[in-house]
Scaffold this motif. Structure first.
Motif, PDB file in Angstrom:
ATOM      1  N   LEU A 127       3.092   7.375 -10.844  1.00  0.00           N
ATOM      2  CA  LEU A 127       3.312   6.028 -10.735  1.00  0.00           C
ATOM      3  C   LEU A 127       1.398   5.997  -9.757  1.00  0.00           C
ATOM      4  CD1 LEU A 127       4.300   2.885  -9.964  1.00  0.00           C
ATOM      5  CD2 LEU A 127       4.914   3.571  -7.326  1.00  0.00           C
ATOM      6  N   ALA A 128       1.464   6.615  -8.927  1.00  0.00           N
ATOM      7  CA  ALA A 128      -0.325   6.695  -8.467  1.00  0.00           C
ATOM      8  C   ALA A 128      -1.261   6.394  -9.752  1.00  0.00           C
ATOM      9  CB  ALA A 128      -0.733   7.424  -7.852  1.00  0.00           C
ATOM     10  N   ASP A 134       8.115  -4.388 -11.561  1.00  0.00           N
ATOM     11  CA  ASP A 134       7.216  -4.694 -10.697  1.00  0.00           C
ATOM     12  C   ASP A 134       6.881  -4.118  -9.679  1.00  0.00           C
ATOM     13  OD1 ASP A 134       4.959  -5.647  -8.424  1.00  0.00           O
ATOM     14  OD2 ASP A 134       4.981  -7.953 -10.060  1.00  0.00           O
ATOM     15  N   ILE A 135       5.732  -3.485  -9.533  1.00  0.00           N
ATOM     16  CA  ILE A 135       5.496  -1.997  -8.688  1.00  0.00           C
ATOM     17  C   ILE A 135       6.375  -2.616  -7.367  1.00  0.00           C
ATOM     18  CG2 ILE A 135       2.998  -3.051  -7.657  1.00  0.00           C
ATOM     19  CD1 ILE A 135       2.599   0.412  -7.277  1.00  0.00           C
ATOM     20  N   CYS A 166       0.716  -1.400   0.417  1.00  0.00           N
ATOM     21  CA  CYS A 166       0.214   0.049   0.315  1.00  0.00           C
ATOM     22  C   CYS A 166       1.033   1.436  -0.191  1.00  0.00           C
ATOM     23  CB  CYS A 166      -1.177   0.038   1.390  1.00  0.00           C
ATOM     24  SG  CYS A 166      -1.660  -1.400   1.512  1.00  0.00           S
ATOM     25  N   ARG A 191       3.279   3.481 -19.474  1.00  0.00           N
ATOM     26  CA  ARG A 191       3.416   2.529 -17.775  1.00  0.00           C
ATOM     27  C   ARG A 191       4.654   1.684 -17.763  1.00  0.00           C
ATOM     28  NH1 ARG A 191       4.265  -0.195 -23.597  1.00  0.00           N
ATOM     29  NH2 ARG A 191       5.545  -2.373 -23.645  1.00  0.00           N
ATOM     30  N   LEU A 192       4.341   0.949 -16.154  1.00  0.00           N
ATOM     31  CA  LEU A 192       6.112   0.492 -15.624  1.00  0.00           C
ATOM     32  C   LEU A 192       6.879  -0.381 -16.668  1.00  0.00           C
ATOM     33  CD1 LEU A 192       4.183   0.550 -12.081  1.00  0.00           C
ATOM     34  CD2 LEU A 192       6.296   1.784 -13.108  1.00  0.00           C
ATOM     35  N   LEU A 196      -0.414   5.101 -12.986  1.00  0.00           N
ATOM     36  CA  LEU A 196      -0.772   4.226 -13.463  1.00  0.00           C
ATOM     37  C   LEU A 196      -1.032   3.371 -12.898  1.00  0.00           C
ATOM     38  CD1 LEU A 196       3.354   4.287 -14.544  1.00  0.00           C
ATOM     39  CD2 LEU A 196       0.894   4.571 -16.226  1.00  0.00           C
ATOM     40  N   GLU A 197      -1.100   2.694 -11.952  1.00  0.00           N
ATOM     41  CA  GLU A 197      -1.853   1.495 -11.015  1.00  0.00           C
ATOM     42  C   GLU A 197      -3.888   2.607 -10.432  1.00  0.00           C
ATOM     43  OE1 GLU A 197      -0.252  -1.022  -9.300  1.00  0.00           O
ATOM     44  OE2 GLU A 197       0.961  -0.679 -10.930  1.00  0.00           O
ATOM     45  N   HIS A 198      -3.647   3.492 -11.226  1.00  0.00           N
ATOM     46  CA  HIS A 198      -5.099   3.783 -11.484  1.00  0.00           C
ATOM     47  C   HIS A 198      -5.459   3.775 -12.777  1.00  0.00           C
ATOM     48  CE1 HIS A 198      -4.540   4.136  -7.182  1.00  0.00           C
ATOM     49  NE2 HIS A 198      -5.480   3.815  -7.019  1.00  0.00           N
ATOM     50  N   PRO A 199      -5.735   3.180 -13.452  1.00  0.00           N
ATOM     51  CA  PRO A 199      -5.824   3.422 -15.640  1.00  0.00           C
ATOM     52  C   PRO A 199      -7.525   4.365 -14.927  1.00  0.00           C
ATOM     53  CG  PRO A 199      -6.025   0.717 -15.085  1.00  0.00           C
ATOM     54  CD  PRO A 199      -4.830   2.035 -13.561  1.00  0.00           C
TER      55      PRO A 199
END
Length: 407
Positions: A257-258, A385-386, A25, A381-382, A260-263
């Motif tokens: 990053l946030a 891996d996050i 998280c 995109r990343l 990209l994790e919330h498309p």
């Protein structure tokens, strides 16, 4: 009637601060901060020095205390919660001073950060952003977004504003990292601060001979007029140089990053050219991420009442903005990233007389970046891996050390 705060219990029950974020998280405050807010308005935490200080977790209480003249931002006051060991030699100018001296020094550098002056810089910032994106698209793929984009944007901007040569950016970025890391020893922090002060003192000598139309030349004129000491001007320059690139760079990288994790939220921003929507997205990302995450700290000069309780003179308080910005009494469903919400009441820039001087500049830079990067590179995109990304858990400003991306 107000009550005196009672002892929280045995020493073992007092949690250490800062508190760790939960694994998996990376965008959320430490779970213990949320638990503390639910338990009550105030609790005790323990710092590196083994001493206990009051932790304020609720939005309304933090704002009230930040407005209270009976609390002090000066680190040499009894009870002040130092972030790390200090020998008192690393003065970072007016940010850790009280009025009237704080106000006197701050007024010397207010004009360049006025909204109209900052808006006039927008075309130049847009040019910087576009040229850096051009370079990314023409260069290697994947790329580290921090090195290729997030750090250069605010560094180029603040160097131009201050009149500091951008060619020296590696020097001041490396020393800035040492200043804001909790893991840096007192000796290394003092040495880094000294190197920056010496560098800016030399630059001041050059500007005395050849002044230019920049902020630092303006400070030099104050020195020559007897309104500011030469050391004071150099220390103010350290503050502006550090604050001018470090926080915005981390917001660019961590905000990307946030998104990209919330498309679904990224799509809202990528597909609009409405300045109002972009500005609202910036405010929500500032609220959601709250990257200044070591807590605003104050020493109590006289007894104050907070939420019906009394904090005594000589005690210290810590106010983490990241948990205040997740207060459900102020923000509906606060743990959700929602670029359409009105998040303008956030305290990411602080509150009261010490509210961030450079916030108009930071907002403008982020609006240009967030309004340009994802539109120009829609397949961003990343490239890792996050879970493998190196997050900045050891400093006063949160972010990522690296952000590999591809398209």
């Amino acid at each position: 009637m107000a009550d005196t705060l009672t002892d929280p219990g045995p020493a073992a029950q007092v949690p250490d601060y800062p508190m760790p974020r939960a694994a998996g998280c990376p965008f959320d405050p430490a779970p213990a901060l949320g638990a503390a807010r639910e338990e009550g308005p105030l609790t005790k935490v323990r710092l590196w020095d083994g001493k206990d200080y009051w932790l304020l977790t609720r939005y309304a209480d933090q704002r009230a205390v930040l407005l209270d003249p009976r609390v002090s931002a000066e680190a040499d006051r009894p009870g002040y919660p130092l972030q790390a060991p200090s020998n008192g030699k690393n003065n970072i100018s007016f940010i850790m001073m009280d009025d009237p001296e704080h106000a006197r020094l701050r007024r010397m550098v207010t004009a360049p950060f006025a909204v109209k002056r900052v808006d006039a810089m927008r075309p130049a910032v847009q040019k910087i952003v576009d040229e850096l994106i051009d370079g990314m698209l023409a260069g290697p793929n994947p790329v580290d977004l921090v090195e290729a984009f997030a750090l250069p944007v605010p560094s180029l901007v603040i160097c131009a504003l201050l009149g500091v040569p951008y060619d020296d950016h590696d020097f001041f970025q490396e020393n800035s990292k040492l200043l804001i890391s909790r893991d840096t020893s007192v000796e290394d922090r003092t040495a880094a601060h000294g190197r920056l002060v010496e560098y800016l003192d030399r630059l001041m000598g050059e500007k005395m001979e050849q002044p230019a139309d920049d902020l630092f030349s303006g400070l030099v004129a104050r020195v020559q007029a007897g309104e500011l000491t030469r050391l004071g001007a150099a220390q103010m320059g350290v503050l502006l140089l550090l604050a001018g690139h470090e926080t915005t760079a981390n917001m660019i990288a961590l905000g990307t990053l946030a998104l990209l994790e919330h498309p679904e939220q990224l799509a809202l921003l990528r597909d609009t050219d409405d300045p109002r929507a972009i500005a609202a997205a910036v405010e929500e990302l500032l609220r959601y991420l709250s990257i200044v995450h070591s807590g605003r700290r104050r020493a109590v000069l006289a007894d104050i009442e907070v939420a019906g309780q009394v904090i005594r003179a000589g005690e210290g308080v810590i106010m983490p903005g990241e948990i205040a910005n997740r207060d459900p009494e102020v923000f509906t469903d606060p743990d959700r990233l929602d670029l359409t919400r009105d998040a303008r009441r956030h305290v990411a820039f602080g509150f009261g007389v010490h509210q961030c001087l450079g916030q108009p500049l930071a907002r403008m830079e982020l609006q240009v970046v967030y309004g340009t990067l994802y539109r120009r590179i829609p397949t961003l995109r990343l490239a890792a891996d996050i879970a493998d990304l190196p997050f900045k858990h050891n400093g006063g400003v949160y972010g990522v050390y690296e952000l590999p991306v591809t398209w």
